[in-house]
Design an enzyme around this catalytic site. Structure first.
Site: not given
Ligand code: GLY
Length: 390
Positions: A122, A144, A186, A228, A238, A242, A246, A249, A253, A266
């Site tokens: 956990r 993430k 990026e 970032k 997000e 945040r 994107n 993106h 995508h 990417h």
């Molecule tokens: N790659 C976008 C983020 O981490 O929010």
């Protein structure tokens, strides 16, 4: 010189340490953040072969006990099946709640290791040591984590902030050129969405950065992590700002989905997507002049990234339909991050399918793109430091 970027998230705060040679200091940097001594290193086989011995030596020198668990390099490995193998390795190594899981490699290693760490018992401590430019400037920061599944990419996962991120920008020297350049998209994104001064720095240093000049890479990585970290601090999960990360993106995508994730890396798709997003902003009147578009195009060109997808304009309708399947869709409306001016973007919901299709069409087939082959296909060439920019 070491740059330390602090990510202030209360009891989950952590530091990102950025310095050439940091790979030999991982143990010393992470040991104070750990309780137990064992570290399950989740690495792809290529990275383990290239850099594993140095990482192990550095962990051991700090009194830690690394246990290396590898998987075949590449996106197809980012599955719950691979995660299960890593959990089996954690069980065999008796990784307990006081121990840690370390992601070593590109985005796949980091996302997978974070998911393994979030679920094992956990949740155990998670460490990130990214080795690709994209992972250094994006996926290793912000927590993430996850795996791909039959339902789609990155739909299964967890927020799991690392306890420490250790970045050695010198490691990009062993990356293949195309993959390295994809990471530059990026970096360009951060300048466009957040920081006019960083964009101007890129304009003054584009060739050095594209060539992998160590000082330029270290600076670009540090600035990108600083930006970032600011977004992650404002909006860890997000719910709002945040999402500005994107930019490009949603379009990118759609392009990746259309080409079945085989035509573009990417970052390459995001670069084309940023052009489409800027076009949409101009079309809808959010962007009132062409300066941003010109400066963005110029840097994409200097970074030798593809500017457009070679396909007839008719494909635009198909691409627009893909947007409806994007993760960023909420309550049936597709959301786009669009630029207002350099350093400022806005989230725009459902700008109208006609506008969206026209923006996609603007990123399809530009005359002369056949000359742009250098950005793609020279995958076997590793970077060499550029003496002229030293
Ligand atoms: N790659 C976008 C983020 O981490 O929010």
């Amino acid at each position: 010189m070491t740059t330390t970027v602090h990510v202030p998230l209360g009891d989950r705060a952590y530091d990102i340490s950025i310095a050439p040679g940091n790979l030999d200091r991982v143990g010393a940097l992470v040991a104070p953040r750990l309780k137990g001594r064992k570290v399950l290193v989740v690495a792809d086989e290529t990275v383990a072969r290239l850099h594993g011995a140095r990482l192990e030596a550095s962990l051991r020198a700090a009194g830690l006990t690394p246990v290396i668990a590898t998987f075949p390099a590449g996106e197809p490995s980012k599955t719950v099946t691979t995660a299960e193998r890593m959990w089996a390795a954690a069980a065999a190594a008796k990784i307990d709640r006081s121990d840690a899981v370390l992601g070593f490699g590109g985005g796949v290693s980091g996302d997978l290791a974070g998911f393994v760490a979030a679920c094992w018992m956990r949740g155990v401590r998670f460490l990130q040591v990214p080795t690709t430019l994209l992972a250094m400037v994006d996926s290793s920061v912000g927590g993430k984590t996850g795996v791909n599944s039959a339902a789609g990419k990155n739909l299964v996962g967890a927020f799991c902030q690392p306890a420490a991120v250790v970045i050695d920008p010198a490691l990009v020297q062993t990356m293949d050129r195309r993959e390295y350049r994809a990471g530059l998209a990026e970096i360009l994104k951060y300048g466009i969405i957040n920081d006019p001064a960083f964009l101007a720095w890129q304009e003054a240093n584009a060739e050095a950065l594209e060539a992998g000049d160590p000082a330029a890479v270290a600076h670009a990585v540090a600035e990108s992590c600083r930006i970032k970290a600011w977004y992650v601090e404002q909006d860890e999960t997000e719910q709002g700002v945040r999402a500005h990360l994107n930019y490009g993106h949603t379009f990118g995508h759609a392009l990746e989905r259309e080409t079945k994730y085989t035509a573009y890396l990417h970052g390459e798709a995001v670069g084309i997507g940023m052009r489409m997003a800027a076009d949409l902003a101009r079309r809808t009147g959010l962007l009132t002049d062409d300066t941003l578009i010109r400066r963005q195009d110029a840097l994409l060109t200097r970074y030798r990234l593809p500017l457009a997808h070679p396909a007839p304009p008719a494909l635009a309708a198909t691409l627009a339909a893909h947007c409806a399947l994007d993760k960023k869709v909420e309550k049936g409306a597709t959301r786009f991050i669009l630029p207002v001016k350099i350093g400022t973007v806005e989230m725009v919901t459902a700008p109208g399918v006609g506008f969206v299709e026209a923006a996609f069409a603007a990123g399809l087939e530009v005359p002369g793109r056949g000359e742009r082959g250098e950005g793609r296909g020279d995958t076997a060439t590793a970077m060499v430091p550029s003496p002229s920019h030293g």
